[in-house]
Design an enzyme around this catalytic site. Sequence first.
Site, PDB file in Angstrom:
ATOM      1  N   THR A 170       0.803  -1.223   0.000  1.00  0.00           N
ATOM      2  CA  THR A 170       0.000   0.000   0.000  1.00  0.00           C
ATOM      3  C   THR A 170       0.840   1.280   0.000  1.00  0.00           C
ATOM      4  OG1 THR A 170      -0.141  -0.046   2.418  1.00  0.00           O
ATOM      5  CG2 THR A 170      -1.921  -1.107   1.178  1.00  0.00           C
ATOM      6  N   LYS A 171       2.161   1.158   0.070  1.00  0.00           N
ATOM      7  CA  LYS A 171       3.006   2.348   0.091  1.00  0.00           C
ATOM      8  C   LYS A 171       3.012   3.033  -1.280  1.00  0.00           C
ATOM      9  CE  LYS A 171       4.583   2.107   4.363  1.00  0.00           C
ATOM     10  NZ  LYS A 171       3.815   1.004   4.948  1.00  0.00           N
TER      11      LYS A 171
END
Length: 381
Positions: free
Chosen positions: A193-194
């Site tokens: 999710t970064k």
Amino acid sequence: MAEIAKIPSFDLTRNYVRVKEEVNVAVRRVLDTQHFILGPEVEALERELASYLEVKNTIGCASGTDSLILAMMTLNLEPGDEVITTPFTFFATASCITRNGGTPVFADVDPFTYNIKSEEVLSKLTPRTRAVLPVHLFGQMCPLEEIKDELKSRGVVLIEDCAQSIGAHRMIEGRVARSGSVGDMGCFSFFPTKNLGCYGDGGLVSVACDEDLASRIKRLRVHGAGDTYFHEEVGINSRLDALQAAILRVRLRHLEGWNEERRIVAERYAELFAENDLLESVTLPAEAKGGFHVFHQYVVRAKRRDELQKFLAARGVTTRVYYPLPLHLQHCFSYLGYKKGDFPVAEMLADEVLALPMFPELLPEEQQCVVSEIADFYRGA
């Protein structure tokens, strides 16, 4: 208001569609070589990220948590050694200190940027301070130029937690200084999710200029071995695999564009909150002067936060709370002797922050729905 479709806090599938063919080519390239652990793909990624960050070396590892652990291992901490950090962050920031035998010393944060305050850091320095570990939270850098020289004069190591801030930068002495390039080391996470995420776990340590330090981290990630089966010290097993490196090389090419799209999403949120007269009920995140925010998360402070979150969930809007309990109040750190009230800003944020949906592909109409639902909540709908 009519029922809306579910709006996720993030949606990896929308992003994957944009790079699917490039990723498939990269994955097939690795499969054809059958070289899966470290190797040429990891080395190429390390070179490309060193160039992007404008640092001397980067060292890939198995996760963002491991990047912090490896950086801490280089300090050779002894009982009583202190590392100053923030209480308002993900657990790994402090656990990497205790796992290496050090003592976390917390310093309070700014209520608008959510980042550790420079003056609080300086007030916590003692002869036992070995390092300072600021977190560039939610995509915005701390103003490290305010503390860097003082730390260097005292022999204190500066380690940046960059897990949420790849691509963020500050103007320092007339030049762009990227997250991970200002301190002695920078620690990155490539969790999916970064802003720059892989399709599994991955991490990286950046080293600004010290070749010996970089060489040591490379040894530490392979059980402390220089040559295979010859161990100079006890390290850990924390290797970045080639498949993830190949995927990250593809995604790195798009990072700047995706970060710009995140900034557009953030600007649109600010406009919508203002248009809906919500600025008395919701405090928007602030971009610090001289900084470039990449909005890993769009985190507001909201009155009656918990009620609002439930209201939004019932209407299909997913939100998250980062973080509901500051680290100084976590049970596992009770031995440090902190109590409620010691860090009032961090405690206030834990009660008020709410992360709204944020990802490059978030649609304008979805944002309008999110803000309209928030407006309905505060108007008593």
